[in-house]
Structures are given as structure tokens and as C-alpha cells.
Design a protein around this motif. Sequence first.
Motif, PDB file in Angstrom:
ATOM      1  N   LYS A 104      23.105  33.265  40.905  1.00 31.45           N
ATOM      2  CA  LYS A 104      23.367  33.057  42.332  1.00 31.45           C
ATOM      3  C   LYS A 104      23.765  31.621  42.678  1.00 31.45           C
ATOM      4  O   LYS A 104      24.553  31.385  43.586  1.00 31.45           O
ATOM      5  N   LYS A 105      23.242  30.641  41.942  1.00 26.63           N
ATOM      6  CA  LYS A 105      23.454  29.234  42.289  1.00 26.63           C
ATOM      7  C   LYS A 105      24.903  28.778  42.121  1.00 26.63           C
ATOM      8  O   LYS A 105      25.318  27.816  42.748  1.00 26.63           O
ATOM      9  N   LYS A 106      25.650  29.461  41.264  1.00 29.98           N
ATOM     10  CA  LYS A 106      27.045  29.094  41.025  1.00 29.98           C
ATOM     11  C   LYS A 106      27.929  30.278  41.430  1.00 29.98           C
ATOM     12  O   LYS A 106      27.998  31.271  40.704  1.00 29.98           O
ATOM     13  N   PRO A 107      28.609  30.167  42.575  1.00 29.03           N
ATOM     14  CA  PRO A 107      29.406  31.297  43.069  1.00 29.03           C
ATOM     15  C   PRO A 107      30.426  31.848  42.068  1.00 29.03           C
ATOM     16  O   PRO A 107      30.621  33.056  41.994  1.00 29.03           O
ATOM     17  N   ALA A 108      31.051  30.985  41.271  1.00 27.40           N
ATOM     18  CA  ALA A 108      32.038  31.471  40.293  1.00 27.40           C
ATOM     19  C   ALA A 108      31.352  32.341  39.241  1.00 27.40           C
ATOM     20  O   ALA A 108      31.887  33.377  38.829  1.00 27.40           O
ATOM     21  N   GLU A 109      30.158  31.939  38.809  1.00 29.03           N
ATOM     22  CA  GLU A 109      29.417  32.729  37.838  1.00 29.03           C
ATOM     23  C   GLU A 109      28.934  34.036  38.466  1.00 29.03           C
ATOM     24  O   GLU A 109      28.979  35.086  37.828  1.00 29.03           O
ATOM     25  N   ALA A 110      28.475  33.970  39.699  1.00 28.22           N
ATOM     26  CA  ALA A 110      28.006  35.175  40.387  1.00 28.22           C
ATOM     27  C   ALA A 110      29.135  36.205  40.485  1.00 28.22           C
ATOM     28  O   ALA A 110      28.930  37.391  40.183  1.00 28.22           O
ATOM     29  N   ARG A 111      30.317  35.753  40.872  1.00 32.73           N
ATOM     30  CA  ARG A 111      31.461  36.667  40.964  1.00 32.73           C
ATOM     31  C   ARG A 111      31.827  37.229  39.584  1.00 32.73           C
ATOM     32  O   ARG A 111      32.166  38.397  39.451  1.00 32.73           O
ATOM     33  N   ALA A 112      31.749  36.380  38.566  1.00 28.71           N
ATOM     34  CA  ALA A 112      32.065  36.827  37.211  1.00 28.71           C
ATOM     35  C   ALA A 112      31.088  37.897  36.740  1.00 28.71           C
ATOM     36  O   ALA A 112      31.483  38.847  36.054  1.00 28.71           O
ATOM     37  N   VAL A 113      29.824  37.779  37.108  1.00 27.29           N
ATOM     38  CA  VAL A 113      28.826  38.791  36.735  1.00 27.29           C
ATOM     39  C   VAL A 113      29.191  40.137  37.365  1.00 27.29           C
ATOM     40  O   VAL A 113      29.137  41.177  36.705  1.00 27.29           O
ATOM     41  N   ILE A 114      29.580  40.122  38.623  1.00 34.33           N
ATOM     42  CA  ILE A 114      29.991  41.359  39.292  1.00 34.33           C
ATOM     43  C   ILE A 114      31.239  41.923  38.619  1.00 34.33           C
ATOM     44  O   ILE A 114      31.338  43.127  38.374  1.00 34.33           O
ATOM     45  N   GLN A 115      32.176  41.050  38.286  1.00 33.13           N
ATOM     46  CA  GLN A 115      33.394  41.510  37.617  1.00 33.13           C
ATOM     47  C   GLN A 115      33.075  42.144  36.267  1.00 33.13           C
ATOM     48  O   GLN A 115      33.655  43.170  35.909  1.00 33.13           O
ATOM     49  N   ILE A 116      32.140  41.575  35.534  1.00 28.57           N
ATOM     50  CA  ILE A 116      31.733  42.179  34.256  1.00 28.57           C
ATOM     51  C   ILE A 116      31.147  43.571  34.500  1.00 28.57           C
ATOM     52  O   ILE A 116      31.436  44.512  33.771  1.00 28.57           O
ATOM     53  N   GLY A 117      30.342  43.712  35.540  1.00 26.43           N
ATOM     54  CA  GLY A 117      29.791  45.026  35.874  1.00 26.43           C
ATOM     55  C   GLY A 117      30.874  46.048  36.145  1.00 26.43           C
ATOM     56  O   GLY A 117      30.786  47.199  35.698  1.00 26.43           O
ATOM     57  N   ILE A 118      31.914  45.627  36.842  1.00 28.33           N
ATOM     58  CA  ILE A 118      33.023  46.536  37.156  1.00 28.33           C
ATOM     59  C   ILE A 118      33.810  46.873  35.897  1.00 28.33           C
ATOM     60  O   ILE A 118      34.182  48.029  35.672  1.00 28.33           O
ATOM     61  N   VAL A 119      34.041  45.883  35.054  1.00 31.74           N
ATOM     62  CA  VAL A 119      34.762  46.113  33.794  1.00 31.74           C
ATOM     63  C   VAL A 119      33.984  47.091  32.913  1.00 31.74           C
ATOM     64  O   VAL A 119      34.542  48.053  32.381  1.00 31.74           O
ATOM     65  N   ILE A 120      32.672  46.868  32.778  1.00 30.19           N
ATOM     66  CA  ILE A 120      31.835  47.752  31.959  1.00 30.19           C
ATOM     67  C   ILE A 120      31.793  49.153  32.575  1.00 30.19           C
ATOM     68  O   ILE A 120      31.925  50.156  31.881  1.00 30.19           O
ATOM     69  N   GLY A 121      31.625  49.207  33.892  1.00 27.50           N
ATOM     70  CA  GLY A 121      31.558  50.505  34.564  1.00 27.50           C
ATOM     71  C   GLY A 121      32.847  51.302  34.444  1.00 27.50           C
ATOM     72  O   GLY A 121      32.811  52.523  34.317  1.00 27.50           O
ATOM     73  N   GLY A 122      33.974  50.626  34.460  1.00 29.78           N
ATOM     74  CA  GLY A 122      35.268  51.312  34.394  1.00 29.78           C
ATOM     75  C   GLY A 122      35.780  51.539  32.989  1.00 29.78           C
ATOM     76  O   GLY A 122      36.803  52.195  32.789  1.00 29.78           O
ATOM     77  N   ALA A 123      35.078  51.030  31.998  1.00 30.08           N
ATOM     78  CA  ALA A 123      35.566  51.097  30.621  1.00 30.08           C
ATOM     79  C   ALA A 123      35.674  52.521  30.074  1.00 30.08           C
ATOM     80  O   ALA A 123      36.512  52.789  29.231  1.00 30.08           O
TER      81      ALA A 123
END
Length: 151
Positions: A104-123
Motif C-alpha cells: 500500500k505504501k508505494k502506489p506503483a507497487e500496489a497497482r502492480a500487485v493488482i495487475q498481477i492478480g488480473i494476469v494470473i486470473g486471466g491466464a
Amino acid sequence: MALWDRLKESASTMQTQLVAKKHDLKSGAFRDASMAMCALVAAADGSIDLSERQRVAQLIATNEVLRNFDAADLQRRFDDNLNKLTADFALGKVSVLQEVAKAKKKPAEARAVIQIGIVIGGADGDFDKTEQAVVREACFALDLPPHEFDL
């Protein structure tokens, strides 16, 4: 455009964005949150079978961005989070979402975590409602608006 085509395009776009930020995504918080997110998506329906576990583990091992980290360490963290979720899904989810919130402390990392979730979910070709719901919950844990990710 069909829903599936939009999902494939979205997952591909997210992976491209992640690779572009690869050099900024090296913190322990990002590592921990990413593995928690992978486990959360893998167990989104409340259970996980061996083939699903292996598929997600393979995606983790081959993801360009996650190569910043030791593969065995990532596997151990992923398995630890999965074990929490399979032992008691409701209680495990609270613990795993706390791991996600580390980014949460680093917005770029937080967004990247969500993007990884979407990539894994859509794989697997189907980013289903339960997977979308846990990624949406992760958005709240990270103080990110779900609509930013079309969730």
C-alpha cells in the motif's frame, strides 16, 4: 468485442505495463503482496486442486517481473499463503489480504500487485466472478479504486 477478447487484451496490456516497471518492483513488500495475490486468485472459489496450484506456480516461475526474486522463495511464499487459505478460507483470507496490503505504501507497487492478480486470473482464459471479487477486495486493501482496473 467479446468479453473474453477484452479480458485477454486487458491481461496482455497489464503484463506489458508490469514488464515496463520491472526495475522498480524489487521490494520485499511487493514480493510478499504479489505471492499473496497469486494465492488469493488461485483459491478464489474457496478451494484449489493440484493442477490449479501447479498452473499458478508455473505462471509465477515464468513471469518476467517476478524474476527479480528467487523462484524457490516465491514458491514457498505462494504455498504458505495457499495453505492458510485451504486450512480456513475465511480466516486465511484476512491474513492473506494483510500480506497484500504490504504494498500500500508505494502506489506503483500496489497497482502492480493488482495487475498481477488480473494476469494470473486471466491466464486460464476465464477471469471469473470469484476471481474478480477477490481482486476487487485486494483493491480495497491497497486503497485503490476497483474501477481503475475495470473491476
